[in-house]
Design an enzyme around this catalytic site. Structure first.
Site, PDB file in Angstrom:
ATOM      1  N   HIS A  78     -34.232 -22.164 -55.624  1.00 35.85           N
ATOM      2  CA  HIS A  78     -34.614 -22.006 -54.211  1.00 35.85           C
ATOM      3  C   HIS A  78     -36.130 -22.096 -53.792  1.00 35.85           C
ATOM      4  O   HIS A  78     -36.711 -21.108 -54.630  1.00 35.85           O
ATOM      5  CB  HIS A  78     -33.748 -20.784 -53.581  1.00 35.85           C
ATOM      6  CG  HIS A  78     -33.892 -20.649 -52.023  1.00 35.85           C
ATOM      7  ND1 HIS A  78     -34.080 -21.802 -51.064  1.00 35.85           N
ATOM      8  CD2 HIS A  78     -33.855 -19.795 -51.233  1.00 35.85           C
ATOM      9  CE1 HIS A  78     -34.230 -21.149 -49.940  1.00 35.85           C
ATOM     10  NE2 HIS A  78     -33.970 -20.064 -50.002  1.00 35.85           N
ATOM     11  N   HIS A 145     -28.981 -21.704 -47.997  1.00 33.65           N
ATOM     12  CA  HIS A 145     -29.238 -21.724 -46.781  1.00 33.65           C
ATOM     13  C   HIS A 145     -30.343 -22.907 -46.450  1.00 33.65           C
ATOM     14  O   HIS A 145     -31.004 -22.755 -45.100  1.00 33.65           O
ATOM     15  CB  HIS A 145     -29.366 -20.407 -45.980  1.00 33.65           C
ATOM     16  CG  HIS A 145     -30.713 -19.658 -46.278  1.00 33.65           C
ATOM     17  ND1 HIS A 145     -31.554 -19.422 -45.433  1.00 33.65           N
ATOM     18  CD2 HIS A 145     -31.432 -19.541 -47.354  1.00 33.65           C
ATOM     19  CE1 HIS A 145     -32.661 -18.626 -45.953  1.00 33.65           C
ATOM     20  NE2 HIS A 145     -32.404 -18.885 -47.087  1.00 33.65           N
ATOM     21  N   TYR A 192     -25.977  -9.109 -44.336  1.00 33.41           N
ATOM     22  CA  TYR A 192     -26.705 -10.139 -44.831  1.00 33.41           C
ATOM     23  C   TYR A 192     -26.032 -11.681 -44.429  1.00 33.41           C
ATOM     24  O   TYR A 192     -26.487 -12.689 -43.912  1.00 33.41           O
ATOM     25  CB  TYR A 192     -26.660 -10.215 -46.282  1.00 33.41           C
ATOM     26  CG  TYR A 192     -27.421 -11.225 -47.137  1.00 33.41           C
ATOM     27  CD1 TYR A 192     -28.777 -11.129 -47.673  1.00 33.41           C
ATOM     28  CD2 TYR A 192     -26.888 -12.360 -47.498  1.00 33.41           C
ATOM     29  CE1 TYR A 192     -29.447 -11.958 -48.197  1.00 33.41           C
ATOM     30  CE2 TYR A 192     -27.696 -13.477 -48.380  1.00 33.41           C
ATOM     31  CZ  TYR A 192     -29.008 -13.098 -48.469  1.00 33.41           C
ATOM     32  OH  TYR A 192     -29.655 -14.060 -49.343  1.00 33.41           O
TER      33      TYR A 192
HETATM   34 FE1  FEO Z   1     -34.210 -15.238 -50.378  1.00 30.31          FE
HETATM   35 FE2  FEO Z   1     -33.937 -18.049 -48.695  1.00 30.31          FE
HETATM   36  O1  FEO Z   1     -34.797 -16.866 -49.707  1.00 30.31           O
END
Ligand code: FEO
Length: 405
Positions: A78, A145, A192
């Protein structure tokens, strides 16, 4: 040494951010961690890095195990800066043979760091590489995400390195779920999910189905934030199945702000009506509650009820804040209603009702406006609003459970 061996020859080498309190609008009052994992095999691989400011923590941890120059591969699951901010410095130091990332990750790395000399290797779902004794299988998780997001699965260790998925913001010295208080653990995981992943729920459902279809077995899920799921990874997977299906319970959240307590009186009257019907209800005054805690309460609440007095022909600023935030996170399948007091023009309730409609929240009770300060008699419609919504909640959940209420 601050590292932790999570599986044989696989080490947590990340950083704990004790100081952060805001994560672009999400209150992280317990801090967070940026997890990075070092696999010592014939090829040494580092999975993800940490934010730029904590680069020395990561390097210190790696140094305590090996010379960083011995790292062969970097895996970038990511590109968001909390996991890649220290990447340029690490690449310059390590000079890795290869850097694995998704196709979207390649583009994102170039757009973020403007380096064309890095040995980037694109990997897609189904691709795998060998580290020697173990292999790494890649699973793209686009828009979970970010477009570039992917996860890495190590079948020999039954380990899923899950990037942001299954994470939580919680700075701890403990690295594993079973070392932490279970209630707080799941509450942080819910917060979260509600604040980062709720809008991507349809994709979460597809991912869970894909994982089942691929027959992946894991006995450990190692996310990039918060504790590693060691004791019972199925528990967090089941929670994601529930949250992503947007299954709710007969619970209502009354979100309001008030100037001189008239709207607050209305909120409490609605609340009393809900309680009469045996519904679990939460009163959340936006003056005292953070938007991200409100979203956590919304995660399992079927009803969202909004209240605001009118200020300058509009709603109070903190109500505008939560509505903007909630709209982006797209709660689905909810019912709602709006109320508020006013002095002369009284536009707020209409604005709140329109906001509910724009979020596809079914408005199930007539909006209520009360001029100036309500007395006991004037509050009766608010109590009735709560009762009506309470009955609907009980009916809906009974119907969902196969009842005929
Ligand atoms: Fe923890 Fe989308 O970064």
């Amino acid at each position: 040494m601050a590292t932790t061996e999570i599986k044989k020859d696989i080490h947590w080498v990340g950083a704990v951010d004790w100081n952060i309190r805001d994560f672009h609008g999400y209150s992280v009052d317990k801090g967070t961690t940026y997890n990075a994992y070092l696999v010592l095999d014939e090829k040494v691989a580092l999975f993800d890095t940490v934010k730029k400011e904590l680069k020395s923590d990561l390097l210190h941890n790696i140094h305590s195990l090996i010379d960083p120059g011995k790292i062969d591969y970097l895996i970038v699951n990511h590109v968001e800066m909390d996991h890649s901010g220290s990447l340029p410095a690490i690449i310059d130091l390590v000079k890795p043979e290869k850097i694995f990332c998704s196709p979207a990750g390649r583009k994102a790395l170039i757009e973020h760091f403007h380096r064309t000399d890095w040995p980037l290797v694109e990997v897609k779902t189904g691709d795998s590489i060998s580290l020697g004794k173990r292999t790494v299988h890649f699973l793209e998780t686009r828009m979970l995400h970010w477009p570039d997001s992917m996860m890495s699965y190590l079948p020999e260790d039954k380990l899923l390195i899950s990037s942001d998925g299954f994470g939580q913001h919680w700075a701890t010295s403990e690295r594993f779920d079973d070392e932490l208080e279970p209630g707080e653990l799941m509450l942080n995981a819910a917060k979260y999910y509600a604040n980062i992943l709720l809008l991507f729920s349809p994709l979460v459902q597809k991912l869970l189905a894909k994982v089942k279809e691929m027959g992946l077995e894991f006995d450990m899920i190692a996310p990039d934030h918060g504790p590693i799921w060691r004791s019972n990874p199925a528990r967090i997977v089941a929670a994601y199945e529930q949250w992503s299906s947007q299954q709710c319970r007969d619970k209502a959240v009354i979100i309001y702000d008030s100037m001189w307590q008239s709207t607050e009186k209305m909120a409490k009257a609605v609340y009393s009506g809900l309680l009469k019907e045996g519904v679990h209800a939460r009163l959340m005054n936006m003056h005292n509650n953070h938007r991200s805690d409100v979203m956590t309460e919304i995660l399992d609440a079927r009803a969202i009820i909004l209240g605001s007095p009118t200020l300058n022909n509009g709603i109070l600023p903190k109500m505008a804040d939560i509505i903007t935030y909630m709209k982006g996170l797209k709660p689905k399948g909810r019912i709602g209603a709006a109320f508020g007091s006013y002095g002369w023009s009284g536009e707020a309730v209409k604005i709140l009702t329109t906001a509910l409609e724009e979020m596809n929240i079914e408005v199930v009770a007539e909006s209520i406006r009360i001029k100036n300060v309500p007395d006991h008699e004037a509050l009766k419609p608010c109590v009735e609003m709560g009762e009506k919504i309470g009955r609907l909640l009980k009916g809906k959940n009974a119907a969902a459970a196969g009842g005929d209420a």
